[in-house]
Design a protein around this motif. Structure first.
Motif, PDB file in Angstrom:
ATOM      1  N   TYR A  34       0.836  -1.198   0.000  1.00  0.00           N
ATOM      2  CA  TYR A  34       0.000   0.000   0.000  1.00  0.00           C
ATOM      3  C   TYR A  34       0.873   1.252   0.000  1.00  0.00           C
ATOM      4  CZ  TYR A  34      -2.870   3.735   1.984  1.00  0.00           C
ATOM      5  OH  TYR A  34      -3.493   4.933   2.225  1.00  0.00           O
ATOM      6  N   ALA A  35       0.603   2.167  -0.929  1.00  0.00           N
ATOM      7  CA  ALA A  35       1.355   3.423  -1.007  1.00  0.00           C
ATOM      8  C   ALA A  35       0.703   4.453  -0.096  1.00  0.00           C
ATOM      9  CB  ALA A  35       1.386   3.924  -2.442  1.00  0.00           C
ATOM     10  N   HIS A  36       1.354   4.760   1.024  1.00  0.00           N
ATOM     11  CA  HIS A  36       0.794   5.726   1.962  1.00  0.00           C
ATOM     12  C   HIS A  36       1.212   7.157   1.642  1.00  0.00           C
ATOM     13  CE1 HIS A  36       4.638   4.252   3.475  1.00  0.00           C
ATOM     14  NE2 HIS A  36       4.797   5.409   4.086  1.00  0.00           N
ATOM     15  N   ASP A  39       4.823   9.563  -3.313  1.00  0.00           N
ATOM     16  CA  ASP A  39       6.137   9.154  -3.824  1.00  0.00           C
ATOM     17  C   ASP A  39       6.286   7.641  -3.935  1.00  0.00           C
ATOM     18  OD1 ASP A  39       6.974  11.759  -4.055  1.00  0.00           O
ATOM     19  OD2 ASP A  39       7.915  11.821  -2.079  1.00  0.00           O
ATOM     20  N   ALA A  40       5.378   6.893  -3.305  1.00  0.00           N
ATOM     21  CA  ALA A  40       5.497   5.432  -3.318  1.00  0.00           C
ATOM     22  C   ALA A  40       4.424   4.755  -4.166  1.00  0.00           C
ATOM     23  CB  ALA A  40       5.429   4.895  -1.891  1.00  0.00           C
ATOM     24  N   ARG A  41       3.637   5.524  -4.895  1.00  0.00           N
ATOM     25  CA  ARG A  41       2.546   4.917  -5.657  1.00  0.00           C
ATOM     26  C   ARG A  41       3.035   3.998  -6.761  1.00  0.00           C
ATOM     27  NH1 ARG A  41      -1.531  10.151  -5.950  1.00  0.00           N
ATOM     28  NH2 ARG A  41      -2.255   9.982  -3.772  1.00  0.00           N
ATOM     29  N   ASN A  42       4.212   4.270  -7.289  1.00  0.00           N
ATOM     30  CA  ASN A  42       4.747   3.397  -8.335  1.00  0.00           C
ATOM     31  C   ASN A  42       5.162   2.033  -7.794  1.00  0.00           C
ATOM     32  OD1 ASN A  42       6.964   4.793  -6.970  1.00  0.00           O
ATOM     33  ND2 ASN A  42       8.299   3.782  -8.454  1.00  0.00           N
ATOM     34  N   ASN A 178      13.316   6.920   3.321  1.00  0.00           N
ATOM     35  CA  ASN A 178      12.754   5.983   4.290  1.00  0.00           C
ATOM     36  C   ASN A 178      11.256   6.204   4.471  1.00  0.00           C
ATOM     37  OD1 ASN A 178      12.904   3.888   6.347  1.00  0.00           O
ATOM     38  ND2 ASN A 178      12.445   5.532   7.773  1.00  0.00           N
ATOM     39  N   LEU A 179      10.518   6.080   3.400  1.00  0.00           N
ATOM     40  CA  LEU A 179       9.065   6.102   3.529  1.00  0.00           C
ATOM     41  C   LEU A 179       8.565   4.814   4.165  1.00  0.00           C
ATOM     42  CD1 LEU A 179       8.121   7.597   0.045  1.00  0.00           C
ATOM     43  CD2 LEU A 179       8.246   8.790   2.239  1.00  0.00           C
ATOM     44  N   GLY A 180       9.326   3.715   3.989  1.00  0.00           N
ATOM     45  CA  GLY A 180       8.902   2.417   4.502  1.00  0.00           C
ATOM     46  C   GLY A 180       7.854   1.784   3.604  1.00  0.00           C
ATOM     47  N   VAL A 181       7.619   0.494   3.819  1.00  0.00           N
ATOM     48  CA  VAL A 181       6.592  -0.223   3.066  1.00  0.00           C
ATOM     49  C   VAL A 181       5.592  -0.823   4.047  1.00  0.00           C
ATOM     50  CG1 VAL A 181       7.936  -0.702   0.997  1.00  0.00           C
ATOM     51  CG2 VAL A 181       8.125  -2.251   2.939  1.00  0.00           C
ATOM     52  N   ASN A 182       4.305  -0.652   3.732  1.00  0.00           N
ATOM     53  CA  ASN A 182       3.211  -1.188   4.537  1.00  0.00           C
ATOM     54  C   ASN A 182       2.431  -2.184   3.693  1.00  0.00           C
ATOM     55  OD1 ASN A 182       3.630   0.557   6.864  1.00  0.00           O
ATOM     56  ND2 ASN A 182       2.911   2.210   5.547  1.00  0.00           N
TER      57      ASN A 182
END
Length: 361
Positions: A34-36, A39-42, A178-182
């Motif tokens: 899940y992109a929270h 910047d992580a939607r890709n 460091n957005l991290g991954v959920n």
């Protein structure tokens, strides 16, 4: 008569019966990354995970086993395919989980699952070779797992487990980005039990009593800026007042006073050397939290609100997940992950001093 009395007292304090004390299990985790943040939607993708575990069950002889029903202490190996082999890759992780019954009986119940560990992520951000991965800046990352599941006895040895949960990996801003991954997921697994023997439940054991007041002194460091990474030191002084609601559960209230010099840098991105002072680098927050106490170890969750948040460079609220270990009557070790709605801010480590009375003269 005297011998009879001794035997009677012994049987009263120790409940003995034959039970399985060890278990092996396997779990399948289908879910999605899940992109929270934008910047992580890709990185969004369907993921698959597999877990094998070794568990200690029927933990008699531990004071907390009188209060956590059907508790399991598990050690696991987790593999996850994150769905983008060239950008996010795969995860190999070792960790531990604590599971216990919150509704039902030994044959059929709903259980809570809490876990932590360390994982190796095969693909991380690289300025030249992998700029698309803005979530993970290092191969080694911390892991936090939370879940709830239904457990059903299929036979004397075999148990079915199915539920939902979330797995989080990040490095606590030790390396940027460091957005991290959920990864929310469902899971389905089987557990087989062994080591059948007589066990004794000592009903006289009492859990470790927590201090009513606690002073915390924590330290953290984190990187900022992907193009030219820079390390910042963070210092935190905290206070907690604990209110016991059961022998193994507490609510707590308190506050944090934090020095975080990243605020002026985040506010003025064009200035490489902004003014750093008490007025623009000091955070003040108030919080409420809850802890599960398992012997000398406590699992913590809390949520706080900023009273002072320089330049409003962070969200209005912060959360923590972590643990606290009690060495003796007064001294504690503390390790928590501070986050803002799914994005890790930093890992903090420190010590705590506990006491029960505040003397006013």
């Amino acid at each position: 008569m005297y011998r009879f009395l001794i035997i009677f007292i012994t049987l009263f304090h120790f409940k003995a019966n034959a039970q399985y004390t060890r278990a092996l299990g396997g779990m399948y985790f289908p879910g999605f990354l899940y992109a929270h943040t934008a910047d992580a939607r890709n990185l969004e993708a369907h993921i698959q995970g597999f877990e094998v575990s070794y568990s200690q069950i029927n933990n008699t002889g531990k004071a907390w086993s009188n209060y956590y029903r059907d508790a399991e202490v598990s050690y696991n190996f987790l593999f996850m395919n994150l769905g983008n082999p060239d950008i996010t890759g795969k995860i190999y992780s070792l960790g531990t989980n604590f599971n216990f019954n919150i509704k039902g009986n030994a044959n059929s119940h709903i259980a809570l699952r809490m876990g932590t560990g360390l994982g190796y992520i095969t693909q991380k951000f690289d300025f030249y070779n992998n700029r698309k991965n803005m979530a993970i800046g290092s191969n080694i990352n911390g892991c936090i797992q939370l879940g709830i599941y239904y457990q059903r006895k299929l036979s004397p040895k075999i148990y079915l487990k199915s539920g939902i949960g979330i797995t989080h990996f990040s490095n606590g801003s030790i390396r940027v980005p460091n957005l991290g991954v959920n990864m929310p997921s469902i899971f389905l697994g089987l557990q087989t039990r062994y080591n059948y023997k007589n066990v004794k439940q000592d009903t006289t054991l009492k859990p470790v009593k927590q201090s009513k007041h606690l002073l915390l002194f924590n330290y953290a460091f984190k990187e900022k800026f992907t193009a030219k990474p820079r390390v910042f030191n963070i210092f935190n002084i905290g206070y907690r007042m604990t209110k016991s609601i059961s022998p193994v559960r507490d609510w707590y209230f308190g506050g944090d006073l934090v020095w975080d010099a990243t605020h002026p840098y985040s506010h003025d991105l064009k200035n490489p050397n902004p003014r750093v002072a008490i007025d623009n680098s000091t955070e003040v927050g108030i919080l409420i939290g809850h802890q599960y106490n398992i012997g000398k170890l406590s699992f913590l969750t809390d949520i706080g609100l900023y009273i002072i948040n320089p330049y409003q460079t962070k969200y209005f609220s912060y959360q923590r997940l972590g643990f606290r270990y009690r060495f003796n009557k007064n001294w504690y070790a503390n390790g928590t992950l501070k986050i803002h709605f799914g994005t890790a801010d930093y890992f903090e480590w420190g010590i705590g001093y506990g006491f029960n009375k505040i003397k006013l003269k």
